[in-house]
Motif scaffolding. Structure first.
Motif, mmCIF file in Angstrom:
data_model
loop_
_atom_site.group_PDB
_atom_site.id
_atom_site.type_symbol
_atom_site.label_atom_id
_atom_site.label_comp_id
_atom_site.label_asym_id
_atom_site.label_seq_id
_atom_site.Cartn_x
_atom_site.Cartn_y
_atom_site.Cartn_z
ATOM 1 N N UNK A 1 0.831 -1.214 0.000
ATOM 2 C CA UNK A 1 0.000 0.000 0.000
ATOM 3 C C UNK A 1 0.861 1.258 0.000
ATOM 4 N N UNK A 2 1.916 1.262 0.795
ATOM 5 C CA UNK A 2 2.780 2.444 0.892
ATOM 6 C C UNK A 2 3.536 2.709 -0.406
ATOM 7 N N UNK A 3 3.853 1.653 -1.150
ATOM 8 C CA UNK A 3 4.627 1.808 -2.381
ATOM 9 C C UNK A 3 3.773 2.190 -3.592
ATOM 10 N N UNK A 4 2.482 2.060 -3.497
ATOM 11 C CA UNK A 4 1.621 2.419 -4.635
ATOM 12 C C UNK A 4 1.836 3.882 -5.007
ATOM 13 N N UNK A 5 2.020 4.130 -6.280
ATOM 14 C CA UNK A 5 2.200 5.496 -6.762
ATOM 15 C C UNK A 5 3.648 5.905 -6.973
ATOM 16 N N UNK A 6 4.615 5.063 -6.558
ATOM 17 C CA UNK A 6 6.011 5.406 -6.827
ATOM 18 C C UNK A 6 6.311 5.133 -8.300
ATOM 19 N N UNK A 7 7.364 5.775 -8.794
ATOM 20 C CA UNK A 7 7.725 5.613 -10.202
ATOM 21 C C UNK A 7 8.793 4.546 -10.425
ATOM 22 N N UNK A 8 9.468 4.146 -9.363
ATOM 23 C CA UNK A 8 10.499 3.107 -9.438
ATOM 24 C C UNK A 8 10.661 2.538 -8.032
ATOM 25 N N UNK A 9 11.032 1.267 -7.946
ATOM 26 C CA UNK A 9 11.289 0.625 -6.652
ATOM 27 C C UNK A 9 12.703 0.061 -6.659
ATOM 28 N N UNK A 10 13.409 0.280 -5.555
ATOM 29 C CA UNK A 10 14.719 -0.321 -5.325
ATOM 30 C C UNK A 10 14.576 -1.319 -4.184
ATOM 31 N N UNK A 11 15.037 -2.558 -4.398
ATOM 32 C CA UNK A 11 15.067 -3.556 -3.309
ATOM 33 C C UNK A 11 16.532 -3.819 -3.000
ATOM 34 N N UNK A 12 16.931 -3.513 -1.767
ATOM 35 C CA UNK A 12 18.340 -3.576 -1.369
ATOM 36 C C UNK A 12 18.750 -4.918 -0.776
ATOM 37 N N UNK A 13 18.119 -5.990 -1.202
ATOM 38 C CA UNK A 13 18.595 -7.331 -0.874
ATOM 39 C C UNK A 13 17.913 -8.019 0.293
ATOM 40 N N UNK A 14 18.248 -9.303 0.439
ATOM 41 C CA UNK A 14 17.554 -10.223 1.334
ATOM 42 C C UNK A 14 16.074 -10.297 0.949
ATOM 43 N N UNK A 15 15.867 -10.604 -0.323
ATOM 44 C CA UNK A 15 14.518 -10.730 -0.877
ATOM 45 C C UNK A 15 13.826 -11.942 -0.259
ATOM 46 N N UNK A 16 14.453 -13.103 -0.373
ATOM 47 C CA UNK A 16 13.938 -14.306 0.253
ATOM 48 C C UNK A 16 12.942 -15.112 -0.552
#
Length: 166
Positions: free
Chosen positions: A19-34
């Motif tokens: 919910x918090x990420x909705x509306x962003x133009x790009x997402x960065x995931x800095x690891x430990x995805x799992x």
């Protein structure tokens, strides 16, 4: 440009984070995805750049790069999971932002004009640390505004999607 920054999901992508990420133009995931399904879910929200962390040792997440250098809105962003493994001088390399995870501790720190940014952990709770994600708002050539939002309070365990930046 609004960029969502998430790390240390450890196989858990909380509805509050989505919910918090909705509306962003790009997402960065800095690891430990799992779990690679997390990457698919994040890609449904916005374009994604992801790196692997120390738990991403097998399966599709192990195929993610250990580091990534990406340019977004004219700014160089260097991603690595553990900032203590940084083996270059960001200033000399022309990097404006270093994004990391690993510690599960949210961090906004400026050193020599470089933003060091750790969104904290969005996955399972570790110790008494908050559950959080981050945002980078880039406007203009020199304007980067970092923000970290609690999505679950460390003290109460209640959702805090509406803000609670610190």
């Amino acid at each position: 440009m609004k960029i969502g920054v998430i790390s240390d999901t450890h196989g858990l992508l909380r509805p509050e984070a989505i919910a918090a990420l909705r509306g962003v133009e790009h997402i960065l995931h800095a690891g430990d995805v799992g779990d690679p399904a997390i990457l698919d879910e994040l890609r449904r929200i916005a374009p994604l750049t992801a790196i692997r962390g120390n738990i991403d040792r097998s399966g599709p997440c192990a195929q993610l790069p250990a580091i990534e250098l990406i340019e977004l809105s004219g700014h160089s962003i260097y991603m690595l999971h553990d900032v203590h493994e940084l083996d270059l001088d960001p200033v000399a390399a022309g990097i404006q932002v270093v994004v990391s995870g690993h510690s599960h501790k949210p961090l906004i720190d400026w050193k020599k004009g470089v933003l060091y940014f750790n969104p904290g952990s969005a996955g399972p709770r570790r110790f008494s640390l908050p559950i959080s994600i981050g945002f980078l708002e880039i406007s203009g050539e020199d304007q980067i505004v970092p923000k970290i939002d609690l999505i679950l309070s460390a003290a109460t365990g209640r959702s805090a999607v509406e803000g609670s930046a610190f």
